[in-house]
Motif scaffolding. Structure first.
Motif, PDB file in Angstrom:
ATOM      1  N   VAL A  75       0.836  -1.201   0.000  1.00  0.00           N
ATOM      2  CA  VAL A  75       0.000   0.000   0.000  1.00  0.00           C
ATOM      3  C   VAL A  75       0.874   1.256   0.000  1.00  0.00           C
ATOM      4  CG1 VAL A  75      -1.633   1.321   1.421  1.00  0.00           C
ATOM      5  CG2 VAL A  75      -2.056  -1.091   0.947  1.00  0.00           C
ATOM      6  N   ALA A  76       2.033   1.194   0.659  1.00  0.00           N
ATOM      7  CA  ALA A  76       2.941   2.344   0.702  1.00  0.00           C
ATOM      8  C   ALA A  76       3.427   2.745  -0.691  1.00  0.00           C
ATOM      9  CB  ALA A  76       4.139   2.043   1.601  1.00  0.00           C
ATOM     10  N   THR A  77       3.345   1.827  -1.655  1.00  0.00           N
ATOM     11  CA  THR A  77       3.757   2.143  -3.028  1.00  0.00           C
ATOM     12  C   THR A  77       2.557   2.194  -3.979  1.00  0.00           C
ATOM     13  OG1 THR A  77       4.226  -0.192  -3.467  1.00  0.00           O
ATOM     14  CG2 THR A  77       6.083   1.193  -2.753  1.00  0.00           C
ATOM     15  N   GLY A  78       1.341   2.222  -3.421  1.00  0.00           N
ATOM     16  CA  GLY A  78       0.144   2.377  -4.243  1.00  0.00           C
ATOM     17  C   GLY A  78      -0.564   1.092  -4.613  1.00  0.00           C
ATOM     18  N   CYS A  79      -0.088  -0.038  -4.125  1.00  0.00           N
ATOM     19  CA  CYS A  79      -0.709  -1.321  -4.464  1.00  0.00           C
ATOM     20  C   CYS A  79      -2.099  -1.452  -3.841  1.00  0.00           C
ATOM     21  CB  CYS A  79       0.147  -2.488  -3.989  1.00  0.00           C
ATOM     22  SG  CYS A  79       1.678  -2.726  -4.900  1.00  0.00           S
ATOM     23  N   GLU A  80      -2.891  -2.319  -4.434  1.00  0.00           N
ATOM     24  CA  GLU A  80      -4.236  -2.642  -3.953  1.00  0.00           C
ATOM     25  C   GLU A  80      -4.117  -3.869  -3.040  1.00  0.00           C
ATOM     26  OE1 GLU A  80      -7.305  -4.913  -6.518  1.00  0.00           O
ATOM     27  OE2 GLU A  80      -7.675  -2.771  -6.845  1.00  0.00           O
ATOM     28  N   PRO A  81      -4.509  -3.767  -1.753  1.00  0.00           N
ATOM     29  CA  PRO A  81      -4.270  -4.850  -0.798  1.00  0.00           C
ATOM     30  C   PRO A  81      -5.329  -5.960  -0.835  1.00  0.00           C
ATOM     31  CG  PRO A  81      -5.251  -2.982   0.339  1.00  0.00           C
ATOM     32  CD  PRO A  81      -5.057  -2.566  -1.100  1.00  0.00           C
ATOM     33  N   HIS A  82      -4.815  -7.208  -0.854  1.00  0.00           N
ATOM     34  CA  HIS A  82      -5.667  -8.402  -0.815  1.00  0.00           C
ATOM     35  C   HIS A  82      -5.120  -9.335   0.249  1.00  0.00           C
ATOM     36  CE1 HIS A  82      -7.958  -7.629  -4.563  1.00  0.00           C
ATOM     37  NE2 HIS A  82      -6.872  -6.940  -4.867  1.00  0.00           N
ATOM     38  N   LEU A  83      -5.963  -9.668   1.225  1.00  0.00           N
ATOM     39  CA  LEU A  83      -5.587 -10.577   2.299  1.00  0.00           C
ATOM     40  C   LEU A  83      -6.138 -11.959   2.005  1.00  0.00           C
ATOM     41  CD1 LEU A  83      -4.414 -10.915   5.233  1.00  0.00           C
ATOM     42  CD2 LEU A  83      -6.762 -10.497   6.034  1.00  0.00           C
ATOM     43  N   VAL A  84      -5.295 -12.997   2.159  1.00  0.00           N
ATOM     44  CA  VAL A  84      -5.777 -14.371   2.082  1.00  0.00           C
ATOM     45  C   VAL A  84      -5.828 -14.933   3.492  1.00  0.00           C
ATOM     46  CG1 VAL A  84      -5.148 -14.873  -0.311  1.00  0.00           C
ATOM     47  CG2 VAL A  84      -3.429 -15.148   1.484  1.00  0.00           C
ATOM     48  N   LEU A  85      -6.892 -15.666   3.779  1.00  0.00           N
ATOM     49  CA  LEU A  85      -7.110 -16.207   5.123  1.00  0.00           C
ATOM     50  C   LEU A  85      -6.399 -17.548   5.283  1.00  0.00           C
ATOM     51  CD1 LEU A  85     -10.871 -15.239   5.603  1.00  0.00           C
ATOM     52  CD2 LEU A  85      -8.820 -14.019   6.396  1.00  0.00           C
ATOM     53  N   THR A  86      -5.121 -17.537   4.926  1.00  0.00           N
ATOM     54  CA  THR A  86      -4.243 -18.693   5.086  1.00  0.00           C
ATOM     55  C   THR A  86      -3.048 -18.205   5.883  1.00  0.00           C
ATOM     56  OG1 THR A  86      -3.268 -18.121   2.932  1.00  0.00           O
ATOM     57  CG2 THR A  86      -4.967 -19.831   2.939  1.00  0.00           C
ATOM     58  N   GLY A  87      -2.162 -19.082   6.268  1.00  0.00           N
ATOM     59  CA  GLY A  87      -0.976 -18.647   7.015  1.00  0.00           C
ATOM     60  C   GLY A  87      -1.337 -17.877   8.263  1.00  0.00           C
ATOM     61  N   LYS A  88      -0.717 -16.716   8.453  1.00  0.00           N
ATOM     62  CA  LYS A  88      -0.924 -15.926   9.673  1.00  0.00           C
ATOM     63  C   LYS A  88      -2.355 -15.432   9.834  1.00  0.00           C
ATOM     64  CE  LYS A  88       3.843 -14.261   9.640  1.00  0.00           C
ATOM     65  NZ  LYS A  88       4.226 -15.053   8.459  1.00  0.00           N
ATOM     66  N   ALA A  89      -3.098 -15.282   8.737  1.00  0.00           N
ATOM     67  CA  ALA A  89      -4.466 -14.754   8.806  1.00  0.00           C
ATOM     68  C   ALA A  89      -5.519 -15.855   8.905  1.00  0.00           C
ATOM     69  CB  ALA A  89      -4.750 -13.880   7.580  1.00  0.00           C
ATOM     70  N   ALA A  90      -5.098 -17.102   9.046  1.00  0.00           N
ATOM     71  CA  ALA A  90      -6.045 -18.226   9.038  1.00  0.00           C
ATOM     72  C   ALA A  90      -7.118 -18.113  10.118  1.00  0.00           C
ATOM     73  CB  ALA A  90      -5.294 -19.551   9.177  1.00  0.00           C
ATOM     74  N   GLY A  91      -6.804 -17.506  11.239  1.00  0.00           N
ATOM     75  CA  GLY A  91      -7.758 -17.427  12.333  1.00  0.00           C
ATOM     76  C   GLY A  91      -8.737 -16.264  12.255  1.00  0.00           C
ATOM     77  N   LEU A  92      -8.602 -15.401  11.257  1.00  0.00           N
ATOM     78  CA  LEU A  92      -9.439 -14.204  11.207  1.00  0.00           C
ATOM     79  C   LEU A  92     -10.886 -14.502  10.815  1.00  0.00           C
ATOM     80  CD1 LEU A  92      -7.038 -11.536   9.680  1.00  0.00           C
ATOM     81  CD2 LEU A  92      -7.752 -11.796  12.053  1.00  0.00           C
ATOM     82  N   GLY A  93     -11.099 -15.489   9.972  1.00  0.00           N
ATOM     83  CA  GLY A  93     -12.465 -15.843   9.569  1.00  0.00           C
ATOM     84  C   GLY A  93     -13.223 -14.665   9.002  1.00  0.00           C
ATOM     85  N   SER A  94     -14.493 -14.583   9.352  1.00  0.00           N
ATOM     86  CA  SER A  94     -15.364 -13.547   8.777  1.00  0.00           C
ATOM     87  C   SER A  94     -15.476 -12.302   9.660  1.00  0.00           C
ATOM     88  CB  SER A  94     -16.757 -14.137   8.533  1.00  0.00           C
ATOM     89  OG  SER A  94     -17.297 -14.571   9.763  1.00  0.00           O
ATOM     90  N   GLN A  95     -14.713 -12.241  10.739  1.00  0.00           N
ATOM     91  CA  GLN A  95     -14.778 -11.068  11.619  1.00  0.00           C
ATOM     92  C   GLN A  95     -14.170  -9.846  10.935  1.00  0.00           C
ATOM     93  OE1 GLN A  95     -12.586 -12.748  14.853  1.00  0.00           O
ATOM     94  NE2 GLN A  95     -10.619 -12.069  14.114  1.00  0.00           N
ATOM     95  N   PRO A  96     -14.516  -8.656  11.387  1.00  0.00           N
ATOM     96  CA  PRO A  96     -13.903  -7.448  10.816  1.00  0.00           C
ATOM     97  C   PRO A  96     -12.385  -7.481  11.020  1.00  0.00           C
ATOM     98  CG  PRO A  96     -15.792  -6.873  12.190  1.00  0.00           C
ATOM     99  CD  PRO A  96     -15.534  -8.343  12.395  1.00  0.00           C
ATOM    100  N   LEU A  97     -11.663  -6.937  10.049  1.00  0.00           N
ATOM    101  CA  LEU A  97     -10.207  -6.930  10.155  1.00  0.00           C
ATOM    102  C   LEU A  97      -9.744  -6.004  11.270  1.00  0.00           C
ATOM    103  CD1 LEU A  97      -9.062  -6.798   6.418  1.00  0.00           C
ATOM    104  CD2 LEU A  97      -9.083  -8.758   7.965  1.00  0.00           C
ATOM    105  N   PRO A  98      -8.686  -6.384  11.990  1.00  0.00           N
ATOM    106  CA  PRO A  98      -8.115  -5.494  12.995  1.00  0.00           C
ATOM    107  C   PRO A  98      -7.628  -4.188  12.347  1.00  0.00           C
ATOM    108  CG  PRO A  98      -7.289  -7.734  13.269  1.00  0.00           C
ATOM    109  CD  PRO A  98      -8.049  -7.704  11.969  1.00  0.00           C
TER     110      PRO A  98
END
Length: 189
Positions: A138-161
């Motif tokens: 994002v710091a260079t203008g990219c469009e952010p996409h999070l995958v719910l694998t790896g470190k984000a596996a536990g986030l599920g459908s809750q709002p992002l921190p």
């Protein structure tokens, strides 16, 4: 508009299984289900794929550059077997204590990608499994996409921190991201 269709992926936790003990050898590098096929689908749709990855295990002395080369050789070979490719791998070799500019969430790897390809990254999709992956892009203008694998596996459908960039799009995995991207790509064609 960029001159080519480019996607920037994190590696560990996005393309392959991650480990708290680091991925130190080619035998420890195991792709996530469907990830390699997802990259091949991107390639077949005309997208170029590069990887931006923190590899602090190098700076910590846990493995050597030759081990990292073996890991990436395995990744390239497995990708080729399903008809896919990664055009380039950009990595930060530093430990967190070295305070370099290339360790995500700093944007150095993305700046290197921009320099290598000769265009700005505004609107280029970047995909990762952590807030730091996305913040660097994002710091260079990219469009952010999070995958719910790896470190984000536990986030599920809750709002992002709050540490996740605004407008982060969330996908179950890399294959779901590709479905969404190619669906949007077709809609604007």
């Amino acid at each position: 508009m960029t001159p080519i269709k480019l996607v920037i992926l994190d590696r560990d936790g996005t393309i392959n299984h991650d480990s708290l003990d680091y991925i130190k050898t080619a035998s420890e590098w195991v792709p996530l289900p469907g990830a390699l096929e997802a990259i091949a689908r991107l390639n077949h749709a005309g997208w170029h794929v590069v990887v931006a990855s923190n590899q602090s295990g190098l700076g910590r002395g846990l493995f050597e550059v030759s081990d990292l080369n073996d890991i990436h050789a395995k990744m390239h070979t497995m990708l080729a077997a399903v008809g896919g490719r990664i055009d380039a791998v950009f990595y930060c070799p530093h430990a967190p204590t070295e305070e370099c500019r290339c360790r995500k969430p700093s944007p150095g790897l993305f700046e290197q990608i921009s320099d290598r390809y000769g265009f700005g990254l505004k609107g280029v999709p970047t995909v990762g499994d952590s807030a730091r992956d996305l913040a660097a892009g994002v710091a260079t203008g990219c469009e952010p996409h999070l995958v719910l694998t790896g470190k984000a596996a536990g986030l599920g459908s809750q709002p992002l921190p709050a540490e996740y960039p605004a407008h982060t799009q969330v996908h179950e995995n890399l294959s779901a991201f590709v479905d969404a991207l190619l669906g949007a790509d077709t809609a604007v064609s």
